[in-house]
Design an enzyme around this catalytic site. Structure first.
Site, PDB file in Angstrom:
ATOM      1  N   LYS A 203      30.150 -43.011-108.547  1.00 45.23           N
ATOM      2  CA  LYS A 203      31.590 -42.712-107.809  1.00 45.23           C
ATOM      3  C   LYS A 203      31.641 -43.458-106.852  1.00 45.23           C
ATOM      4  CE  LYS A 203      34.832 -39.294-106.352  1.00 45.23           C
ATOM      5  NZ  LYS A 203      35.045 -37.860-105.635  1.00 45.23           N
TER       6      LYS A 203
ATOM      7  N   TYR B 176      27.414 -40.593-105.183  1.00 39.47           N
ATOM      8  CA  TYR B 176      28.752 -40.901-104.523  1.00 39.47           C
ATOM      9  C   TYR B 176      28.422 -42.181-103.628  1.00 39.47           C
ATOM     10  CZ  TYR B 176      33.416 -39.565-102.849  1.00 39.47           C
ATOM     11  OH  TYR B 176      34.608 -39.515-102.300  1.00 39.47           O
TER      12      TYR B 176
END
Length: 305
Positions: free
Chosen positions: A169, A143
């Site tokens: 992400k 992330y």
């Protein structure tokens, strides 16, 4: 794990990704019965993966024991129909512990959150992520957010070093930086849009080859969320424009009233539609009565789109 690495990669690379809120009871404790019902409702819709105990699920506010219960219940409830991705992070030690718990519970992967608090050099972030990747056989999605932003060269280093790193992400919304990563690392990874209320970036994401994103509003307007994603992928610009103008822009304006509302408004919305999950935990706060009324109006609009 119920899915092969290739199966998880396909699922997170194309299709709407859902991020359920975490259910708490009136005393602020995890409510397994309510959570089970929420997950059953989620997977009755057209989604491709379920990300549990994520940012929308208040990962940052969960104990390890609660986390174990949440992931185990999710794996049991989803029952192999879709990949279940949990979260890990905060520190190398905590990240390993959460990843181990997710692996023992039967999850198909982890979303690796940024380290806690401190500023981080690129080499340190690579080491942080690599040590957690090396400690698990689970698929890992990094992330890229907050104090954990990796630049293209560092993402390439991590991808080269960690076979189980399958995705990245984006949580920053810097399309230039993300495009540089996509063009540098290529299809070695899959890429997921992950800024708060990611739908507002959806067209920009799609233009650089990022085919999917995390949908938090799915928690209270799932039909509209699915419609938006479907019409986006079909190239129906008029529908995308109308939903963006009539729902997402006013929603973002409301979200920006208070820090943390990217989570708090989602819980309020779930309560409005009759699927309550309790209040957020401190340091987040719930919306005011007036903000709730505005959200009710937006939900009514969404149900007509």
């Amino acid at each position: 794990m119920n899915f092969t690495r290739e199966g998880v990669t396909r699922a997170i690379g194309d299709g709407l990704l859902s991020f359920p809120i975490t259910d708490f009871d009136a005393n602020g404790n995890f409510d397994p019965d309510s959570y089970r019902q929420r997950l059953e409702w989620f997977i009755s819709h057209d989604i491709s993966a379920v990300f549990v105990a994520g940012g929308t699920g208040e990962f940052f506010n969960l104990t390890l024991d609660e986390y174990r219960q949440i992931v185990s219940l999710a794996v049991e409830t989803v029952g192999g129909k879709l990949p279940v991705i949990a979260s890990a992070g905060l520190s190398v030690g905590n990240g390993k512990a959460f990843a181990q718990a997710a692996e023992e519970a039967g999850a198909d992967g982890i979303l690796l959150m940024p380290p806690y608090l401190t500023e981080c050099p690129q080499a340190g972030l690579v080491a942080y992520a690599r040590q957690i990747c090396d400690a698990t056989d689970l698929n890992v999605i990094y992330y890229n957010r907050g104090n954990g932003i990796l630049e293209a060269e560092a993402v390439q280093q991590l991808a080269d070093a960690c076979p189980n790193l399958i995705g990245l992400k984006d949580g920053k919304g810097d399309i230039q930086a993300l495009n540089k990563i996509v063009k540098t690392v290529g299809d070695r990874l899959v890429y997921v849009g992950g800024v708060p209320t990611a739908e507002i970036f959806a067209e920009a994401y799609l233009s650089i080859g990022v085919n999917t994103y995390s949908s938090a509003v799915f928690n209270f307007v799932p039909d509209m969320a699915v419609t938006f994603y479907r019409e986006l992928r079909n190239g129906n610009k008029e529908v995308v424009k109308r939903i963006t103008q009539e729902f997402f822009i006013p929603f973002i304006d409301l979200r920006d009233n208070c820090k943390g509302y990217a989570v708090s408004l989602i819980k309020e919305g779930a309560d409005i539609i009759g699927k309550p999950a309790g209040s957020v935990r401190s340091p987040l706060v719930m919306p005011t009565p007036e903000e709730r009324r505005k959200l009710e109006q937006l939900i009514a609009i969404a149900n007509q789109l």
